[in-house]
Design a protein around this motif. Structure first.
Motif, PDB file in Angstrom:
ATOM      1  N   GLU A  33       0.822  -1.213   0.000  1.00  0.00           N
ATOM      2  CA  GLU A  33       0.000   0.000   0.000  1.00  0.00           C
ATOM      3  C   GLU A  33       0.858   1.266   0.000  1.00  0.00           C
ATOM      4  O   GLU A  33       0.527   2.243  -0.672  1.00  0.00           O
ATOM      5  CB  GLU A  33      -0.967   0.013   1.204  1.00  0.00           C
ATOM      6  CG  GLU A  33      -2.078  -1.008   1.116  1.00  0.00           C
ATOM      7  CD  GLU A  33      -1.630  -2.435   1.440  1.00  0.00           C
ATOM      8  OE1 GLU A  33      -0.506  -2.630   1.991  1.00  0.00           O
ATOM      9  OE2 GLU A  33      -2.383  -3.376   1.103  1.00  0.00           O
ATOM     10  N   SER A  36       2.235   1.686  -3.377  1.00  0.00           N
ATOM     11  CA  SER A  36       1.135   2.087  -4.252  1.00  0.00           C
ATOM     12  C   SER A  36       0.887   3.583  -4.181  1.00  0.00           C
ATOM     13  O   SER A  36       0.750   4.265  -5.204  1.00  0.00           O
ATOM     14  CB  SER A  36      -0.125   1.311  -3.864  1.00  0.00           C
ATOM     15  OG  SER A  36      -1.231   1.773  -4.581  1.00  0.00           O
ATOM     16  N   PRO A  43      -2.620  -1.070  -5.980  1.00  0.00           N
ATOM     17  CA  PRO A  43      -1.967  -2.114  -5.178  1.00  0.00           C
ATOM     18  C   PRO A  43      -1.785  -3.421  -5.946  1.00  0.00           C
ATOM     19  O   PRO A  43      -0.774  -4.104  -5.787  1.00  0.00           O
ATOM     20  CB  PRO A  43      -2.907  -2.301  -3.997  1.00  0.00           C
ATOM     21  CG  PRO A  43      -3.604  -0.989  -3.868  1.00  0.00           C
ATOM     22  CD  PRO A  43      -3.750  -0.479  -5.269  1.00  0.00           C
TER      23      PRO A  43
END
Length: 187
Positions: A33, A36, A43
């Motif tokens: 995450e 990301s 993700p």
């Protein structure tokens, strides 16, 4: 690192997103995450790239509390490209066989009953022919010019040209009227 491993690594590193992931992981270990958010990728995309990077051994993962953290494997990336190139190729035996077959075809084409039919015009083919003739000379033995001419004349009448070419190809060396076979070619 084997040749196939290197090919897989280079293919894996040819993606811009993977390079950006590695740049982020060089700074610190991260989870999907966080990567990301940092790279503005979904993700699932980050997970896909991390899987590819893990497969080639550039990234490793470990669990910490609720997260799977990813870190970079510096030892794989510190491998020098020159070290990879020096590794013996898996196709090396096949390449050596091809080279030997080529050498045999050249010898068969230019020699008949131990005599040279003609001097090849292509340098690579002439080198092979000269190496065959050089085997008639012993290492650590000095030859007079007359002895060299007699040995070469057993192969071909134009011994002057072949003698000059053998010196130019560093198969024979000379000092005045003394000649000897050069050792560094391991012939």
């Amino acid at each position: 690192m084997t040749e196939n491993e290197a090919i897989k690594l280079f293919k894996c590193l040819s993606d811009k997103s993977r390079i950006h992931i590695l740049k982020s992981l060089v700074m610190e270990d991260m989870y999907v995450e966080r990567l990301s958010e940092r790279l503005a990728l979904s993700p699932s995309t980050v997970s896909f790239h991390l899987k590819k990077l893990t497969e080639v051994g550039v990234v490793t993962s470990y669990k910490t509390q609720y997260y799977t953290m990813y870190s970079i494997c510096t030892d794989v990336l510190e491998t020098r490209i020159l070290d990879i190139m020096k590794e013996k190729s898996e196709d090396a035996t096949l390449q050596e066989e091809r080279e030997e077959q080529y050498r045999k075809r050249v010898k068969d084409a230019f020699f008949e009953y131990g005599k040279l039919k003609s001097i090849p015009t292509q340098r690579k083919k002439e080198r092979i022919i000269l190496e065959v003739i050089a085997q008639a000379f012993e290492f650590d033995k000095k030859y007079t010019e007359r002895e060299v001419n007699i040995i070469i004349a057993d192969f071909y009448d134009d011994f002057c040209t072949l003698r000059r070419d053998m010196i130019a190809e560093n198969l024979l060396d000379r000092d005045g009227n003394e000649y000897w076979r050069v050792k560094k070619n391991n012939l």
